[in-house]
Design an enzyme around this catalytic site. Structure first.
Site, PDB file in Angstrom:
ATOM      1  N   LYS A  96      16.495  20.874 -13.617  1.00 17.50           N
ATOM      2  CA  LYS A  96      15.799  19.605 -13.694  1.00 17.50           C
ATOM      3  C   LYS A  96      16.549  18.307 -14.238  1.00 17.50           C
ATOM      4  O   LYS A  96      17.366  18.711 -15.426  1.00 17.50           O
ATOM      5  CB  LYS A  96      14.465  19.918 -14.539  1.00 17.50           C
ATOM      6  CG  LYS A  96      13.531  20.598 -13.729  1.00 17.50           C
ATOM      7  CD  LYS A  96      12.823  19.969 -12.569  1.00 17.50           C
ATOM      8  CE  LYS A  96      12.264  18.743 -12.664  1.00 17.50           C
ATOM      9  NZ  LYS A  96      10.805  18.777 -13.479  1.00 17.50           N
ATOM     10  N   HIS A 147       0.834  -1.272   0.157  1.00 20.19           N
ATOM     11  CA  HIS A 147       0.014   0.023  -0.178  1.00 20.19           C
ATOM     12  C   HIS A 147       0.874   1.205   0.033  1.00 20.19           C
ATOM     13  O   HIS A 147       0.356   2.272   0.550  1.00 20.19           O
ATOM     14  CB  HIS A 147      -1.116   0.037   1.170  1.00 20.19           C
ATOM     15  CG  HIS A 147      -1.744  -1.132   1.229  1.00 20.19           C
ATOM     16  ND1 HIS A 147      -3.105  -1.386   0.789  1.00 20.19           N
ATOM     17  CD2 HIS A 147      -1.635  -2.102   2.021  1.00 20.19           C
ATOM     18  CE1 HIS A 147      -3.475  -2.409   1.212  1.00 20.19           C
ATOM     19  NE2 HIS A 147      -2.797  -3.168   1.871  1.00 20.19           N
TER      20      HIS A 147
END
Lengths: 506, 506, 506, 506
Positions: A294, A166
């Site tokens: 980036k 999860h």
């Protein structure tokens, strides 16, 4: 992405390789070749096999067969230099080759090539050969990818990391165990491709328009010349099923791409600043056109995008196969384009992923740090309570759940908390503070994990050894299958030569 | 559709059988049981195997194991009488069984059942057993369907009919040849299901939450008790891949349903008044609520609808498998429902189709009549010109095309037209009017069609013989596989008995 | 998931609510009702409208109409107490109601109800009413969800967080800006549902089997009684298109679920320990059956799973609609089940998401901390160089890229690095160390971001105000539409009363 | 298919037109251009609008803006002559144009073009403009197709044919009524495209990388220059939703193609020899490479194939949109290719279908003949029994069902049979033999069918009139929308001129 330097990259140490660019660039500035350009070499092969068979069966005179074979070899030479062009002057590769042949050797002889066949069986045969090669190519690329994963897995057999369920920390595992899971998936994917060949390596040539022919052709012989395992049993089948082998291959590739997409997602998350567990090499990243800092894991996002793409194509192929009336229907021609799109988009995927894995930087400390947090050892405490004190699992679980609650503020189950919980639940057992710590020590947890298939280092090694054996079997099968195809090509050459020789004698 | 008499049916000779109704009725007035009701027997099996292993490995005392096994047998008895109910009181079948067990034998012993496993591996094991049974069931139903098709095919080896391409008459074929094509497709579908078992018959039990356990379980032993071929190599795999075996099975079934949908479409068209070639038995038809004269081939339309349905589910399963982060994620629970929907909707399909085929009425005359029309013998004329006179195929084709044009108004290529066309094209060959007629005689055409896989009667027989051999192999595999599973169940019983005996001794 | 306490939960403060359980539980222990049980109330409505029209048009005598209407009201009373059962005794809801009516009032009168219609148009009308209600229900649930998102967005207008591209930190944004983006998507989803009603709220009743009737029915009148905007123009359409409104609604819901799945994924990642930016309330989480410390964002994973599920159903509906021959075909009946599955699985999704958002805990510090790291302010520096010094964007970008490289080891572009880079590129501008810091201060960045639609607080407020206006329009439309339907029901009652009165007079 | 004469066609009167060839040929010998070649003109438009805005806002000096605008106009000139080439030298159209600009006007000025935007918002704006044009194009092609269908429908208002359900004859209808049904579907498809523009005609430009900009841009102004209705409210939306407008358009086109596929299937079946009701013109047919007599409705089969193809692409787009984390992700780039594939494959479809319909030959006699057979008038008899004698519908239906049974061997319900059935059921009514015949006379049946939307000639005319009104509204909307876009382009030109003028003054 070639000249990307102008747009980004000043902060990069190395740039994407050609293969990566080909994979990730998409179709922005690169078009797609005519579909039949993928089939030229196969159509020539099929033509040679067919005319040789016609000649040997006495259906076409040796003199005409010779002319045709000579002509086909001339075309093959052009094609091998990329000088045989398809254009909309021709309807398809079949008519392009036949028309060219006509120009080369005249209509009298050329007009005999298409005897006892139809474009229906011809294109199916071409496609079958094309798909077979694609399957073999894919298998040959998955094998080294599995080996790479297996190799990295062995290296990281002790690299502790949180195991997730999860998206939450569940229990301690290792990066080696994680990579081995993916290696296993991909090995099964390669096996599925082998199954594809087992189902579909039969000769459709000679089915003609679906209803056979009165001309006494020898389909077993062309099967041999084309490296098929046998002849299709019913002449209607390949025409009615001109979606099934395509869909089966698209399914196999979709499953494979899904596996890569899952590995991609995992690496993408691990390489966020927040996770900080992994760094993708510059060669597999790109920059931004406006944000100077980036570095983006584009190749892996593209992997996910392509996984979605191929599922869409699978859907289209399945829908194309629904509710068709018997006999050839033109709709099925679109299966050719769709399958080729699947191939094009998934091409290089194994190679690119192999490169990503080989150049991945693993921040071991950032991985391990979480193995000391968030009660990740709670399940281990529970298991020790079961194992050492014989507590019923349910009772052990409940008492540890409470202990977790009472340890709030800490990262591990504390001695005091467990004592309090035990007391509350009326459990009278003795343990030391050291034991509790020990049970939650990640290294210790991993070494205690002795179940087969689990992250215990010796068991990861064991499972990788087993995988490597499977891969060796696959590699041998691949080699053998390629060799069989090669010898079919040799047989074709030899029989053409023999036929020519015979002709010379006459 | 039970009480349909009130709405339609007065014009019917016989009514749909229960199986047909179950297949075609859909969910109008019938609900769907809880998903886990399909898993009760498997979960009990898995529980027995697991506790037996835990006992033999000394992880759980024999005394507790005995209580648990007794309790499980009690539950099994209830279940076998459909008296073990699932309700929303319980989260799932696993907790329903464990809770019931707790009531029967108390928390002390019952609390030990879940030792060293998680619901994650438990449900995967249940599902694997469920899917394996479904695969075997499907194979066992496809085999007699293929046999029925093969049998009918042999019967209709001389039943002339037009062969179609593009929904137009192409060449002469037989109903036997047509049915044999479908028989071939379905045989491959059964083979694909066998491949599924080869890929997925491994034990997920003991993977626990995906990260193994420190408790010294014996996964090979539970594998044996559950009839698995081996143990899954990596404990993360089955959790991360909780879509892959499901998708693979959905794909196999989708292909199969597509084949049935194609056979359905063919029968639907053949049974229109315009075609009038076939009549579907009343038992596989329904009437209308307002048009008194209607008999509708509903079962076959439903077949097509279900084919679309299962493709949708395949798509959902594939999408569920895309881009997942490592470890179990709850999304994957939906794969259980989707796969069960696939099974439910395709259940009975082979049986219903077998019934349709067995009871089909074939109007042979209406089939044959078209074999004398619309120049269906033109290709035969072309082949004779090639075969007898050695005309190049392209020349032969062109001259016959012209002859067709000049024969306008007739149904066959006329002597005069062919002569005119030959003259025009400078072809000097001699043929008689009788020859031309002969070449276009459908019986003659079929007897001349000698290519392997074609509609020539001996070749249809040959291909059916080959198919029947394949089916025999499949049937033997099926029998052997079922026997292996049966012996796993025997082993479980035997080892439980031995274990109990040992306990009595203590 | 009711009794989950036995399996997990001891570490939880609060438990999932009933709505959450209904959403996330799936079909493990809960079955699915017969499809037609969803249609009982609609079928009764349609029956009342139809018989009233037949009576007013003089097609059925008032005396029979009265009996039928009385009977239908009796059935309605049973149904409203859930005491009208569908079972496989009946083919469908239509025959169940008609048969029950027959029992209540005898065949003479009951046999007149089905005059001038077919089950084809009847079921289409039922479905249209059912879908219309579902659309209205969904719109009524999306509106408060958007309001919740808008409200939270306003609260978090200054909550700084990293904006992402490629899962990497791109530029500074706010949690408010992020939530507003989702609010915008969902508003468009509601608008799309309004468009659905615009396209499909026309009356299919009276199309009969697709070919009309010679009985002089009044379709406009039944349209009014059923709240339709008009009558379908062609009686074949609704039968041939018995997939289109279903597919259109499935598409609308799929897009909506995709949006929720994206919001879910974002919250799931933000609530990993590594991100640590958000905590999902216990009421929307579940525990593990073996790991005592686990809290899992199950509801959100389920959201993703259901998004995949509905896309699969959309695919099935589209495939069901392909290549159909004119007129009703039984395949289309499956569209009913598929659409109902879509509805069932997406039901509660807006409500559950609203609850998740309302109870979300935001760790503002953990969000903001990343706004000081990883050169997230680099683009801001670049923009200042453009804005203040008029540097060409490309030059500004390149120099900041270099400065990023030279600042390695730091989290922000340093004064020294930028100076070095400027020098290297021959850029002669003056700036202070303070300026550089300032430009990278996240609060400052946000306040500088003045573009419309951007994260600047006043602009987020502006866009939310605009959204809220759209939502008000939607809410009014919803209210008006519900009122129109309500008044149709009133008209029905009134006209029935008038009709009865008239009958009493006779 | 150009040179197909060599392969087939000697029996043809006319050959396929260029448009048909383009539609049906597929990608055998024709490749696909780079995706961004579709965006060149839009990117130039966006660039001009953007630089003009930057100049007017004082962000970029007029002198630089002039240079950039001049450069862009130069590029536009090349592009309009198809002399602006995209090659893999450039990453995409954006960098290709900017790089070319740099060559033309130098880096100083060119480097300012990309100020305050990112490729993210740039490509979204390009795509939005591209899709808007495609939508308008499609609407402009659907309108005349609907008109053609409406026109043919009116012509065939009395052309009797069997109406089908379940592929069986149900009741009498007309070819006009059938065509009108399709016209209605397509009108709704066009309306759906209008709705698309209502949802998506907003300006994404200025969203930059998703997080806005500190540079004071004017997004409303660029919106005006690009013909948008407004500005997107949140800068993250267009990036996160880079699949939604694409999927919505793909859905709209898929529904449209499904409708065409259904019309295609109907014509294909009607043009089989067995049905013999329709002949597709040679210009929309192709021949066979080996069967000289064949004429195949290829174009219509291709229509079906393409319908499947676009559904696959819709699936891919939906899957691409599932579970995405916030912010731009590279996967979404594939939405560009997929959407363009949808456009390419569906292009020409309305035009080709229009041609097919216009040139269709209808064999009226073969249609009508079936209106006298197979008890197709039974429902009419039933309705007369209800209408004239007031029999309850259920009783009338049962008695006619029996009469059908007793009339076996006949094509119509006989007088004797109905009498026998009535007697059996205790129905005492009087009718003549002539009446019975009359009720089953197809012309009479149609004239009796008076329900709105039914095949009664006046009602078909009525519904076509209504459709034509809708089409007129659509056409006006189309004209108005195109005009608005045109005036945006004019505004751009005017404002550029004004800006230049102002510059000249300085």
């Amino acid at each position: 992405m070639q000249k990307q330097a102008t747009l980004w990259g000043a902060a990069f140490d190395s740039k994407p390789s050609g293969a990566v660019i080909a994979f990730a660039a998409g179709r922005d500035t690169a078009g797609i070749s005519p579909a039949d350009s993928m089939l030229i070499s196969y159509d020539l092969w099929v033509n040679q096999a067919h005319i040789l068979m016609l000649a040997k069966a006495g259906i076409v005179p040796l003199s005409d067969a010779k002319k045709i074979l000579d002509g086909l070899i001339t075309i093959q030479k052009f094609a091998s230099k990329n000088k045989f062009y398809l254009s909309s002057t021709y309807e398809d590769v079949h008519s392009a080759i036949e028309s060219t042949l006509e120009k080369l050797i005249g209509p009298e002889a050329a007009g005999k090539l298409h005897t006892a066949r139809s474009r229906n069986d011809q294109v199916n045969t071409d496609m079958r050969l094309y798909m077979r090669d694609q399957v073999l190519q894919l298998v040959s690329q998955i094998i080294p990818l599995v080996k790479t994963l297996a190799g990295e897995s062995k290296k990281h057999i002790h690299t502790l990391m949180p195991g997730f369920t999860h998206h939450q920390h569940a229990m301690v595992t290792t990066w080696g165990h994680t990579l081995a899971a993916f290696a296993g998936e991909l090995t099964r994917d390669a096996t599925r491709l082998v199954q594809w060949i087992r189902l579909y390596n039969d000769n459709p040539l000679g089915a003609s328009a679906g209803y056979g022919t009165s001309i006494s052709i020898d389909r077993s012989y062309t099967a041999k010349l084309l490296g098929f395992d046998g002849v299709e049993l019913n002449s209607m089948e390949s025409l009615m099923n001109r979606w099934e082998p395509e869909a089966a291959l698209a399914f196999d590739i979709s499953v494979f791409m899904n596996h890569l997409s899952s590995l991609s997602e995992t690496i993408i998350l691990f390489s966020t600043p927040e996770f900080g567990m992994i760094r993708v090499a510059d060669a597999y990243s790109t920059g931004s056109s406006i944000m100077p800092q980036k570095k983006n894991p584009d190749t892996l996002e593209v992997m996910k995008g392509k996984a979605s793409y191929v599922v869409g194509q699978l859907t289209a192929l399945m829908e194309l196969g629904k509710g068709n009336f018997i006999g050839y229907n033109r709709d099925s021609q679109w299966t050719k384009y769709i399958l080729m799109d699947v191939i094009r988009e998934s091409a290089h995927a194994p190679v690119v992923m192999q490169g990503v894995i080989e150049t991945l930087h693993v921040y071991k400390k950032n991985m391990e740090i979480w193995c000391h947090k968030n009660f990740i050892g709670a399940a281990s405490v529970m298991e020790q309570l079961i194992d050492i004190y014989g507590l019923p699992m349910r009772q052990a679980k409940q008492v540890v759940e409470k202990a977790v609650k009472y340890s709030r503020g800490s990262d591990v189950v504390t001695y005091a908390a467990l004592q309090k919980a035990c007391k509350e639940d009326g459990i009278r057992i003795h343990f030391s503070s050291k034991q509790i710590k020990d049970w939650q020590n990640p290294k210790k947890i991993i070494s205690l994990t002795t179940s087969f298939g689990g992250p215990g280092p010796s068991h990861v090694r064991e499972s990788i050894d087993a995988l490597e054996k499977q891969v060796t079997v696959l590699a041998k099968w691949h080699q053998k299958t390629c060799a069989r195809i090669e010898s079919a090509k040799e047989l074709l050459k030899k029989d053409i030569a023999a036929c020519m020789e015979e002709y010379e004698k006459t």
